[in-house]
Scaffold this active site. Structure first.
Site, PDB file in Angstrom:
ATOM      1  N   PHE A  12       0.827  -1.213   0.000  1.00 16.20           N
ATOM      2  CA  PHE A  12       0.000   0.000   0.000  1.00 16.20           C
ATOM      3  C   PHE A  12       0.860   1.260   0.000  1.00 16.20           C
ATOM      4  CE2 PHE A  12      -2.551   2.790   3.073  1.00 16.20           C
ATOM      5  CZ  PHE A  12      -3.217   3.461   2.047  1.00 16.20           C
ATOM      6  N   VAL A  13       1.814   1.348   0.930  1.00 17.30           N
ATOM      7  CA  VAL A  13       2.690   2.520   1.002  1.00 17.30           C
ATOM      8  C   VAL A  13       3.792   2.426  -0.048  1.00 17.30           C
ATOM      9  CG1 VAL A  13       4.269   3.841   2.472  1.00 17.30           C
ATOM     10  CG2 VAL A  13       2.198   2.837   3.459  1.00 17.30           C
ATOM     11  N   VAL A  32      10.356  -7.440  -3.627  1.00 16.01           N
ATOM     12  CA  VAL A  32       9.010  -7.999  -3.542  1.00 16.01           C
ATOM     13  C   VAL A  32       9.093  -9.519  -3.435  1.00 16.01           C
ATOM     14  CG1 VAL A  32       7.936  -6.114  -4.837  1.00 16.01           C
ATOM     15  CG2 VAL A  32       8.823  -8.109  -6.058  1.00 16.01           C
ATOM     16  N   ARG A  33       8.001 -10.105  -2.959  1.00 16.35           N
ATOM     17  CA  ARG A  33       7.921 -11.564  -2.880  1.00 16.35           C
ATOM     18  C   ARG A  33       7.201 -12.163  -4.072  1.00 16.35           C
ATOM     19  NH1 ARG A  33       6.566 -13.732   3.049  1.00 16.35           N
ATOM     20  NH2 ARG A  33       7.510 -15.543   2.062  1.00 16.35           N
ATOM     21  N   ALA A  35       6.389 -11.379  -8.307  1.00 18.04           N
ATOM     22  CA  ALA A  35       6.830 -10.579  -9.442  1.00 18.04           C
ATOM     23  C   ALA A  35       5.656  -9.934 -10.171  1.00 18.04           C
ATOM     24  CB  ALA A  35       7.618 -11.459 -10.412  1.00 18.04           C
ATOM     25  N   ALA A  73       6.877  -5.760   6.554  1.00 16.97           N
ATOM     26  CA  ALA A  73       6.700  -6.089   7.968  1.00 16.97           C
ATOM     27  C   ALA A  73       5.542  -7.054   8.127  1.00 16.97           C
ATOM     28  CB  ALA A  73       6.420  -4.824   8.783  1.00 16.97           C
ATOM     29  N   ARG A  74       5.518  -7.700   9.267  1.00 11.13           N
ATOM     30  CA  ARG A  74       4.305  -8.430   9.669  1.00 11.13           C
ATOM     31  C   ARG A  74       3.413  -7.403  10.350  1.00 11.13           C
ATOM     32  NH1 ARG A  74       1.860 -12.169  13.725  1.00 11.13           N
ATOM     33  NH2 ARG A  74       1.178 -14.018  12.597  1.00 11.13           N
ATOM     34  N   SER A 117       6.057   2.521  13.754  1.00 12.83           N
ATOM     35  CA  SER A 117       4.642   2.820  13.982  1.00 12.83           C
ATOM     36  C   SER A 117       4.505   3.605  15.270  1.00 12.83           C
ATOM     37  CB  SER A 117       3.838   1.520  14.081  1.00 12.83           C
ATOM     38  OG  SER A 117       2.526   1.769  14.566  1.00 12.83           O
ATOM     39  N   TYR A 142       2.485  -6.360  17.887  1.00 14.07           N
ATOM     40  CA  TYR A 142       2.964  -5.550  16.772  1.00 14.07           C
ATOM     41  C   TYR A 142       3.765  -4.352  17.278  1.00 14.07           C
ATOM     42  CZ  TYR A 142       2.789  -2.281  12.830  1.00 14.07           C
ATOM     43  OH  TYR A 142       3.112  -1.373  11.853  1.00 14.07           O
TER      44      TYR A 142
END
Length: 323
Positions: A12-13, A32-33, A35, A73-74, A117, A142
């Protein structure tokens, strides 16, 4: 111009940050995980290992970045299935973050922007906007993992001389937003009565375009070196004000029911949702004095402009689904 490496570049960001950097003339590489989800101007690095276990070994030959922005991040899990949530968050958000920082340092990257955060500090402001000087007291796995990652990175910076910049945003919204903010828009769209008319606590938000702009400054401005910075929109609306503004932009006037906060908190206790109700009712304002003073940064968009853009995206999504 700089070469910025972004982890979680298809998130998203990450997508917004990539575009903002590219439009400003910077070179962007994205980790990225999966493609095929990036702006074609971004140099894609596919790295699917768990918690960045293979990050250093898979570093692309010839990749010389000036800065890493670590977004991956998780994040909040709506229905947690881990038997040890703290360990699960720590594995990704602390150990994984350190793997990225170590690999970056070994490959000549000198600045590391860690997107933490405000939850690393607190869930409520207790009557005073949260500044970078507040003693951290995170309340969930978190938030605890984000604080632990900050502390680990600062130790690593002391050991190596790496320039670590920590950025703490509150709730991020904008087109393609998910989770609770999207659920709120669903409720407004369906004209559901919402028992939020009496909620007075103000909560800071940050429009994704504003956050991306701030992250660009943190990545490239020498004055950001070694800083911990809180980032938020100028406005901090109450939940009721937020609903009314969103409803106006959605062309679905908010149907707010005035229910005393004490009743909402009681309902939270009776249903086992006290934490969620407390976050909804409580105030969480963020003090952004430091980033404004140190970097001269101000949000390029107002909260109303951000909400309007978010609502336009949502309306278009609904219209497309009806075609």
């Amino acid at each position: 111009m700089s070469h910025i490496l972004i982890t979680g570049a298809n998130g998203f960001v990450g997508r917004t940050l990539s575009r903002v950097l590219l439009d400003a003339g910077h070179t962007v590489s994205g980790v990225v995980r999966r493609a095929g989800q990036l702006d074609p101007r971004v140099n894609e690095w596919l790295e699917p290992s768990t918690d960045f276990a293979a990050f250093e070994a898979q570093w692309p030959a010839g990749l010389a970045a000036d800065c890493v922005v670590h977004l991956a991040a998780r994040v909040h899990v709506m229905q947690e299935d881990s038997t040890d949530p703290d360990a699960a968050f720590r594995s990704t958000n602390v150990e994984g973050t350190l793997r990225v920082a170590r690999a970056a340092w070994k490959h000549g990257v000198r600045r590391f922007v860690f997107v933490s955060s405000i939850k690393a500090v607190a869930e409520a402001d207790r009557g005073r906007p949260l500044s970078e000087d507040n003693a951290p007291a995170p309340e969930d796995p978190y938030g605890r993992s984000k604080l632990a990652a900050e502390q680990a990175l600062l130790r690593y910076a002391q050991e190596t001389g790496m320039d670590v910049v920590i950025v703490r945003p509150p709730l991020v919204y904008g087109p393609e937003v998910r989770a609770n903010f999207l659920q709120l828009m669903h409720g407004l769209w369906r004209r559901m009565p919402l028992p939020l008319g009496a909620v007075r606590g103000r909560r800071s938000l940050v429009y994704v375009e504003n956050l991306a702009d701030a992250l660009m400054h943190c990545s490239t401005d020498p004055r950001a070196a070694g800083q911990c910075l809180h980032v938020a929109d100028t406005d901090a609306p109450t939940v009721a004000e937020l609903c009314r503004a969103l409803g106006r932009h959605l062309h679905r006037p908010a149907r707010l029911v005035t229910v005393p906060e004490s009743v909402l908190r009681l309902a939270g206790r009776l249903t086992g949702r006290s934490a969620q109700i407390d976050r909804l009712v409580g105030a969480l304002q963020v003090d952004t004095t430091r980033i404004r003073t140190v970097l001269g940064w101000t949000p390029p968009y107002s909260t109303d402009e951000g909400l309007a853009a978010t609502a336009r995206w949502y309306r278009a999504m609904k219209e497309d689904s009806q075609c």
